[in-house]
Each structure stands twice: as C-alpha cells, then as structure tokens.
Design an enzyme around this catalytic site. Structure first.
Site, PDB file in Angstrom:
ATOM      1  N   ILE A 183     -88.456 -34.574 -17.287  1.00 50.04           N
ATOM      2  CA  ILE A 183     -87.532 -34.753 -16.155  1.00 50.04           C
ATOM      3  C   ILE A 183     -86.161 -35.030 -16.770  1.00 50.04           C
ATOM      4  O   ILE A 183     -86.008 -35.990 -17.523  1.00 50.04           O
ATOM      5  CB  ILE A 183     -87.939 -35.948 -15.260  1.00 50.04           C
ATOM      6  CG1 ILE A 183     -89.355 -35.772 -14.725  1.00 50.04           C
ATOM      7  CG2 ILE A 183     -86.942 -36.105 -14.113  1.00 50.04           C
ATOM      8  CD1 ILE A 183     -89.829 -36.958 -13.873  1.00 50.04           C
ATOM      9  N   ASP A 226     -93.673 -50.817 -21.236  1.00 52.38           N
ATOM     10  CA  ASP A 226     -93.242 -49.417 -21.351  1.00 52.38           C
ATOM     11  C   ASP A 226     -92.218 -49.051 -20.262  1.00 52.38           C
ATOM     12  O   ASP A 226     -91.118 -48.582 -20.578  1.00 52.38           O
ATOM     13  CB  ASP A 226     -94.492 -48.514 -21.297  1.00 52.38           C
ATOM     14  CG  ASP A 226     -94.164 -47.048 -21.109  1.00 52.38           C
ATOM     15  OD1 ASP A 226     -94.053 -46.332 -22.120  1.00 52.38           O
ATOM     16  OD2 ASP A 226     -94.011 -46.618 -19.952  1.00 52.38           O
ATOM     17  N   GLY A 263     -97.287 -36.454 -21.875  1.00 54.85           N
ATOM     18  CA  GLY A 263     -98.005 -35.277 -22.350  1.00 54.85           C
ATOM     19  C   GLY A 263     -97.197 -34.559 -23.411  1.00 54.85           C
ATOM     20  O   GLY A 263     -95.970 -34.522 -23.349  1.00 54.85           O
ATOM     21  N   LYS A 314     -87.958 -48.095 -20.456  1.00 49.39           N
ATOM     22  CA  LYS A 314     -87.376 -46.912 -19.810  1.00 49.39           C
ATOM     23  C   LYS A 314     -86.323 -47.317 -18.784  1.00 49.39           C
ATOM     24  O   LYS A 314     -85.254 -46.698 -18.689  1.00 49.39           O
ATOM     25  CB  LYS A 314     -88.481 -46.095 -19.140  1.00 49.39           C
ATOM     26  CG  LYS A 314     -89.472 -45.482 -20.134  1.00 49.39           C
ATOM     27  CD  LYS A 314     -90.700 -44.941 -19.405  1.00 49.39           C
ATOM     28  CE  LYS A 314     -91.694 -44.296 -20.365  1.00 49.39           C
ATOM     29  NZ  LYS A 314     -93.005 -44.050 -19.710  1.00 49.39           N
ATOM     30  N   GLU A 338     -83.374 -37.410 -24.597  1.00 48.62           N
ATOM     31  CA  GLU A 338     -83.841 -36.976 -23.272  1.00 48.62           C
ATOM     32  C   GLU A 338     -85.331 -37.266 -23.086  1.00 48.62           C
ATOM     33  O   GLU A 338     -85.768 -37.653 -22.000  1.00 48.62           O
ATOM     34  CB  GLU A 338     -83.569 -35.479 -23.091  1.00 48.62           C
ATOM     35  CG  GLU A 338     -83.913 -34.934 -21.721  1.00 48.62           C
ATOM     36  CD  GLU A 338     -83.132 -35.604 -20.603  1.00 48.62           C
ATOM     37  OE1 GLU A 338     -81.925 -35.376 -20.498  1.00 48.62           O
ATOM     38  OE2 GLU A 338     -83.731 -36.383 -19.839  1.00 48.62           O
TER      39      GLU A 338
END
Lengths: 288, 288
Positions: free
Chosen positions: A71, A135, A237, A139, A64
């Site tokens: 999210i 990156d 983060g 995703k 996840e």
C-alpha cells in the site's frame, strides 16, 4: 568477516536493500552504506520508527515497504499529500491480529486463534510484537511522523493488545452491531498536540474499517483539502513487500528524490514530542 | 491577445497549471508551454486521455488531478507499482452518477435525480459527459494506459450510461442483494488483449464498491505482486483538485521526474490498441 560487511565494502555498490529487520546490525549496516554514498532501501519498520530521522540525515533512505507493505502510504503522505494538512490517520496496521480477531469472531479462543496463526506462519513463536501491538506502534509512529511532521518516539505510543479478548466479547460486540478491530490511530490538534494509541475498538459493522478481512491492512487519512482518503491492501507477505522494495529501487535508479526520507531528516534535530493516548471513546469506543 | 497567451509569453515562467478543461485551446496552450521548456500541471482528463502521449513527449507533463482528484492513483500506477504487473483495474470514477444512483435507490426517478444533481452543482446543464459515461471513459483510458502500458483511444471504450435506469431496477437489485453502480473496468489478458468498458453493474451489497457513497470515487487495482489494492476518496470538488494540483507543482519545483508523463510519452509512437468490452458478466453482472 560477515557476508553483509563484505558486501558493503564493495566499491562498485550503488544501493543496498535491507530486509533483515531489528535494530542491530541493520542500523550499523545502513549507516555504513549511507555514509559511503549508497542508496538504501529498507522494509524495517522498527528501525525507521526508532532511528529514521538521524539515519535519513546520512543519505537517501527509502522505506515504502516498512508500513503496510505494497500500500503506497509512505510516499503518499510525504509526497502526494505534501501540499495538504493532515488532521488524523487511522488504520488496521497488523494483519496477524486482524486474522486472529476474525477467528475469535468465529468462536475460536485467543489461544486457538494464536496457535492457528502460528501454524499458518502469520504469528511468530514469541507473538508479542503482534498481540501486544509493538508492530503497529512502530508503523503508526512512522506514519504520524510523515503526516504531522513531528518526531515521535514509538515507545511513547500507548498500546493495548488483544491478549485479553475472546469469542465472548466478539459475540457481544456483534450483537450490538460492532466488529472488534485493533485500531491504530493518531491525530493532531491545533497544529501541535499529538494524540495516538493502539487498542481494540468497537467499529460499527458498516464502517470501512469493519470490512477489512484476514491479513489485509487499511489506512484512513483525513486531509484538510484532499478530504477523507482510504487505502486498503495486503499488509504483509513476500510478494507485496517485494513490489514495494522494487518500486523504491526503481526510484533510486531514476534519481527520484527520497521524499519520505528527506522529511524524516528534517526532524532529526528535534526532540520527540509528547504523545498522549486518544483514549477510550474516539475514534471508536474501546473494546477492552 | 488573450490573457492566457500573454501569460505563456512571459519569459520568467517556470510552470503553468491548466484547469480550464476541454481539448482546445488547452492543447495549444500546453504544447506551447512544454515546447518553451515550462513544467505543465493539468487536471484535464479529456485532453490527457486523447492527447497525453504526444503532449508528454514535449516536456514534463503532470496530471495527478485528472483522475479521481486527490486519490493519488496516477502516480501510484506509474511509480509505486512501476515494478509490478497489473492485471486489472476497476472503479467508480464518476461521483455525479454515483450520487444520482443513490438517489434512485431511495426512490427518485432518473429525471428527479438528475434535476437534484444539477441543482447541487454536481451535474451540468448538458449532463451527457456524466450520464452517458464519457467522463469516466476518459479517466479509465488514462488509468489503463498507465496500468497496461498500451496506448488506448478513449472513444474505443464501450459505454452504457445510466439514462435507462430508474428506482424500479434499483429496488429489484436490492431485493436480490445487489447495489447498482456505474462500474468502469479494464483488464489485460496474456499481456496483450485489452478489455474495457463502463456500464451499470449489479454489485453484491457486501463488496467494497457497493459502499462507495455519494460523490466518492474508488479504484481497485489487482497487481501480480502487490496484490489487491483499493483506493477511495472524494472524486471531485475544488479543494481535492487543488491538493492534487499543488502536489504536482511541488514535485515540479523539487525536480521529481514526471513518472506518469514519461510513461505516456513512451506510447506516443504506437497506435492505439484494440479494446473490446468486458461484457455483461464480469467483473459483475450488467444491470441494463
């Protein structure tokens, strides 16, 4: 012997959490753990995008945190929308470049925006993963595999980064009613042909993607029955990543099936499909 | 014997889907099915808000479709944010009143906006559930129970509906930079004191909630680690409800634990907590 190898050899281990990033040695560690019957939770987008399907065949793989941090888009695509048919996904999947574009919108040069992002710990010394869109490509590959149930090679996704942008283009876009955003998008046509790319696009100032600020991420999903869904939140983060990793760890402890991993495992014996770029007009006009 | 009673008596039944709405006979049917070992999937917000905790003690109860249709907020609160601490939730949970407020923003009177919503099948002949905010109160009670892990009686949530609003107030708000939205909000303070209410509020025109159009729903969640998450999508309609119901049915077939139901079941032996209104200033100034 390395500490990680020692850890993996411990017989009483139930689960491992991999947040080291990169392909190796993460891939070897994860394979070893899954083959030994451990649960694996990873935040490693690069590895899941490139090797998710074969790794997920070895055991319960949860990831996840690998896309858009907390999210809950990975489980949503694999599980909550499991009964639906998804036609397209679009989003802002890289907070670093989104912050840099905002700084350029305020008049900063590309070089100054990058230096500032590096000072704030958002961009790395070698910024290529962000500014050349490797990156968000990883995703997007993960999301597209889950959404379209086809194997996708992330290196096949066309990328245009933000190196060639500057405050002039941002200002020009704004005068015409647009905000420039690095948009990752993928669509499936006739249940077969897959289009995907990542490039700066001119987003109308009143569109939901235009008001995704700073290091936030947003993902829009169009599903045949659920309709148009939008998910927004911090894309990076340590706290947000920890929330997603711990949610996966709790699922592992409860014995919740690893839906997203199981879905990737079904793709392991297939070849990556051909991916063509969406091109310069849709979902929004190209900005460079 | 009624067809539903005959159906429930069939011995080979694995699961039932309840989309009839209302407290009775839905409550009796669901109790009967759960006690007989069936899986139950429901879209019934009124019943889950009022009796979710005791019903969920009887067996696996799933209710993703009961709030905001195919926006996967129920499982997200119970499962994806299971490791986090949620401080507040806020949203637009009623598409009918959101559409009516948009019409009033365009100059329509309350009566004309209501008549139009009734013509379009958005509002019922007796519009009280929507315009007096009983419907979003039930949804907010469900979300707040999942977010704060406290039992909440939906009738304890203070409600101000939209009957007293008209195009004059909408226009006045717009001149001052606000959009009037029917905002459902709840917060927990010091891990104990719960505030919640539903009332029309003056939302700054550039806030995410201001651009939730037509019959869309949106929910903002503030979590200690995941940060500020926003979920948006169609809040009603047969297709979106079907997508959410089928996702729950697939979870039931796969043996995925009913996370949200299990969470409600843990609250069954507790008394509903005291809920005080958030009041006229936060999260946005009251509009009436």
């Amino acid at each position: 012997m390395r500490p990680a190898v020692q850890l993996l050899a411990q017989p009483q281990l139930d689960a491992i959490v991999e947040v080291m990033g990169g392909i190796e040695p993460a891939s070897t560690y994860i394979s070893t753990a899954l083959q030994a019957g451990r649960q694996v939770i990873t935040a490693n987008k690069q590895l899941v995008a490139a090797q998710g399907p074969p790794l997920a065949c070895l055991g319960p793989l949860r990831f996840e945190a690998s896309v858009a941090s907390a999210i809950p888009i990975v489980e949503t695509l694999a599980d909550a929308l499991g009964a639906d048919r998804i036609g397209s996904i679009m989003g802002i999947l890289n907070g670093t470049t989104n912050s840099m574009l905002a700084a350029m919108g305020g008049g900063a040069s590309y070089a100054d925006a990058l230096a500032d992002a590096q000072r704030r710990g958002l961009a790395e010394a070698d910024p290529s993963a962000d500014v050349d869109a490797h990156d968000p490509a990883a995703k997007l590959a993960i999301l597209a595999m889950l959404a379209f149930r086809r194997r996708i090679d992330p290196s096949q996704i066309a990328r245009v980064g933000i190196r060639d942008l500057g405050p002039g283009q941002m200002e020009d876009g704004r005068r015409r009613g647009f905000v420039i955003k690095l948009i990752a998008a993928a669509a499936i046509h006739d249940g077969a042909r897959i289009e995907a790319d990542i490039r700066p696009r001119l987003v109308p100032a009143d569109a939901p993607m235009a008001r995704v600020h700073g290091a936030m991420n947003a993902i829009a999903v169009d599903a045949e029955y659920a309709g148009s869904l939008i998910f927004e939140g911090p894309g990076a983060g340590p706290d947000a990543a920890a929330s997603a990793v711990l949610a996966d760890l709790i699922r592992a402890a409860k014995g919740v099936p690893a839906s997203a991993g199981s879905l990737l495992a079904t793709l392991a014996d297939t070849s990556p499909v051909t991916v063509v770029p969406l091109g310069p007009t849709a979902p929004y006009p190209a900005a460079s």
